[in-house]
Motif scaffolding. Structure first.
Motif, mmCIF file in Angstrom:
data_model
loop_
_atom_site.group_PDB
_atom_site.id
_atom_site.type_symbol
_atom_site.label_atom_id
_atom_site.label_comp_id
_atom_site.label_asym_id
_atom_site.label_seq_id
_atom_site.Cartn_x
_atom_site.Cartn_y
_atom_site.Cartn_z
ATOM 1 N N UNK A 199 0.860 -1.247 -0.033
ATOM 2 C CA UNK A 199 -0.014 -0.035 0.047
ATOM 3 C C UNK A 199 0.763 1.190 0.009
ATOM 4 N N UNK A 200 1.893 1.240 0.836
ATOM 5 C CA UNK A 200 2.776 2.437 0.563
ATOM 6 C C UNK A 200 3.513 2.610 -0.585
ATOM 7 N N UNK A 201 3.818 1.324 -1.291
ATOM 8 C CA UNK A 201 4.333 1.526 -2.715
ATOM 9 C C UNK A 201 3.058 2.287 -3.472
ATOM 10 N N UNK A 202 1.968 1.816 -3.366
ATOM 11 C CA UNK A 202 0.910 2.395 -4.382
ATOM 12 C C UNK A 202 0.894 3.798 -4.153
ATOM 13 N N UNK A 203 0.848 4.147 -2.723
ATOM 14 C CA UNK A 203 0.615 5.742 -2.144
ATOM 15 C C UNK A 203 2.264 6.362 -2.677
ATOM 16 N N UNK A 204 3.186 5.970 -2.746
ATOM 17 C CA UNK A 204 4.373 6.633 -3.398
ATOM 18 C C UNK A 204 4.306 6.784 -4.884
ATOM 19 N N UNK A 205 3.634 5.710 -5.700
ATOM 20 C CA UNK A 205 3.597 5.726 -6.964
ATOM 21 C C UNK A 205 2.621 6.894 -7.395
ATOM 22 N N UNK A 206 1.547 6.811 -6.799
ATOM 23 C CA UNK A 206 0.427 7.713 -7.067
ATOM 24 C C UNK A 206 0.719 9.127 -6.712
ATOM 25 N N UNK A 207 1.533 9.492 -5.625
ATOM 26 C CA UNK A 207 1.919 10.725 -5.275
ATOM 27 C C UNK A 207 2.783 11.313 -6.183
ATOM 28 N N UNK A 208 3.785 10.580 -6.574
ATOM 29 C CA UNK A 208 4.916 10.968 -7.657
ATOM 30 C C UNK A 208 4.463 11.060 -8.962
ATOM 31 N N UNK A 209 3.461 10.255 -9.288
ATOM 32 C CA UNK A 209 3.122 10.351 -10.666
ATOM 33 C C UNK A 209 4.005 9.415 -11.438
ATOM 34 N N UNK A 210 4.688 8.395 -11.067
ATOM 35 C CA UNK A 210 5.565 7.269 -11.515
ATOM 36 C C UNK A 210 5.122 6.271 -11.152
ATOM 37 N N UNK A 211 5.477 5.165 -11.994
ATOM 38 C CA UNK A 211 5.305 3.978 -11.578
ATOM 39 C C UNK A 211 6.670 3.224 -11.136
ATOM 40 N N UNK A 212 6.637 2.141 -10.524
ATOM 41 C CA UNK A 212 7.647 1.495 -9.969
ATOM 42 C C UNK A 212 8.553 0.911 -10.739
ATOM 43 N N UNK A 213 8.253 0.669 -12.226
ATOM 44 C CA UNK A 213 9.153 0.062 -13.022
ATOM 45 C C UNK A 213 10.099 0.941 -14.178
ATOM 46 N N UNK A 214 10.133 2.231 -13.521
ATOM 47 C CA UNK A 214 10.928 2.944 -14.314
ATOM 48 C C UNK A 214 12.447 3.293 -14.201
ATOM 49 N N UNK A 215 12.812 2.404 -13.178
ATOM 50 C CA UNK A 215 14.251 2.479 -12.691
ATOM 51 C C UNK A 215 15.377 2.092 -13.683
ATOM 52 N N UNK A 216 16.598 2.216 -13.452
ATOM 53 C CA UNK A 216 17.455 1.861 -14.490
ATOM 54 C C UNK A 216 17.796 0.469 -14.077
ATOM 55 N N UNK A 217 17.845 -0.549 -15.020
ATOM 56 C CA UNK A 217 18.166 -1.936 -14.922
ATOM 57 C C UNK A 217 17.086 -2.896 -14.035
ATOM 58 N N UNK A 218 15.650 -2.122 -14.175
ATOM 59 C CA UNK A 218 14.647 -2.684 -13.615
ATOM 60 C C UNK A 218 14.863 -2.734 -11.714
ATOM 61 N N UNK A 219 15.332 -1.551 -11.441
ATOM 62 C CA UNK A 219 15.581 -1.488 -9.932
ATOM 63 C C UNK A 219 14.584 -0.425 -9.147
ATOM 64 N N UNK A 220 13.421 -0.742 -9.832
ATOM 65 C CA UNK A 220 12.091 -0.157 -9.088
ATOM 66 C C UNK A 220 12.202 1.194 -8.727
ATOM 67 N N UNK A 221 12.750 2.093 -9.596
ATOM 68 C CA UNK A 221 12.749 3.511 -9.350
ATOM 69 C C UNK A 221 14.272 3.951 -8.768
ATOM 70 N N UNK A 222 14.983 3.120 -8.420
ATOM 71 C CA UNK A 222 16.360 3.822 -7.812
ATOM 72 C C UNK A 222 17.278 3.742 -8.873
ATOM 73 N N UNK A 223 18.159 4.443 -8.750
ATOM 74 C CA UNK A 223 19.402 4.588 -9.723
ATOM 75 C C UNK A 223 20.631 3.818 -9.236
ATOM 76 N N UNK A 224 20.989 2.963 -9.842
ATOM 77 C CA UNK A 224 22.198 2.089 -9.662
ATOM 78 C C UNK A 224 23.324 2.478 -10.802
ATOM 79 N N UNK A 225 24.240 2.798 -10.553
ATOM 80 C CA UNK A 225 25.463 3.235 -11.613
ATOM 81 C C UNK A 225 25.888 1.796 -12.446
#
Length: 155
Positions: free
Chosen positions: A123-149
């Motif tokens: 639910x917290x993940x849902x709220x985060x995605x709705x609040x930010x206007x992004x989904x959790x699959x936009x991250x680099x290398x499938x990292x759920x929104x986090x940036x890993x070099x």
């Protein structure tokens, strides 16, 4: 929109939708029952303005205030409806739909066979995605929104 606002909307979504539906139907019903006056009544003078003693005028004012409240509900509901497409993970989508139906996190956990703490995290993940206007699959290398070099090659 901030997380607390989104969370409050998710919690209240079900009853706000019910209020919107009921008010719309009652306004339509009220309009259907109006009839035109004929004969002597049609030619009689009518009260000017809306006096404080006129019960019909007072009812119109009450309904107008209620309509403004429901418009606020509609605006809140639209925020979630316009962002539902951001939730792409199957479990999160299921939890979101049960939340919108007014179910508790405990009920959802029992229904889905998940722990309450896991449902809360989703639910917290849902709220985060709705609040930010992004989904959790936009991250680099499938990292759920986090940036890993990317790893550097030794060559």
């Amino acid at each position: 929109m901030d997380k607390k606002s989104i969370e409050a909307i998710l919690k209240d979504y079900h009853w706000m939708m019910n209020s919107i539906k009921l008010l719309r139907s009652s306004m339509i019903d009220a309009g259907d029952k109006l009839t035109a006056q004929y004969g002597d009544e049609a030619g009689m003078p009518k009260a000017k303005g809306g006096s404080q003693s006129d019960p019909v005028f007072q009812e119109v004012k009450r309904r107008e205030k209620r309509l403004n409240v429901v418009r606020k509900y509609e605006d809140k509901v639209k925020v979630v409806q316009q962002r539902i497409h951001l939730i792409v993970e199957e479990r999160e989508m299921e939890i979101l739909h049960w939340l919108l139906e007014g179910k508790s996190l405990r009920w959802i956990a029992l229904h889905m066979g998940l722990s309450l703490s896991h449902v809360k995290r989703l639910k917290d993940s849902i709220v985060e995605q709705l609040a930010n206007g992004t989904n959790g699959t936009n991250g680099t290398n499938g990292t759920n929104g986090t940036y890993l070099p990317k790893e550097k090659s030794v060559v």
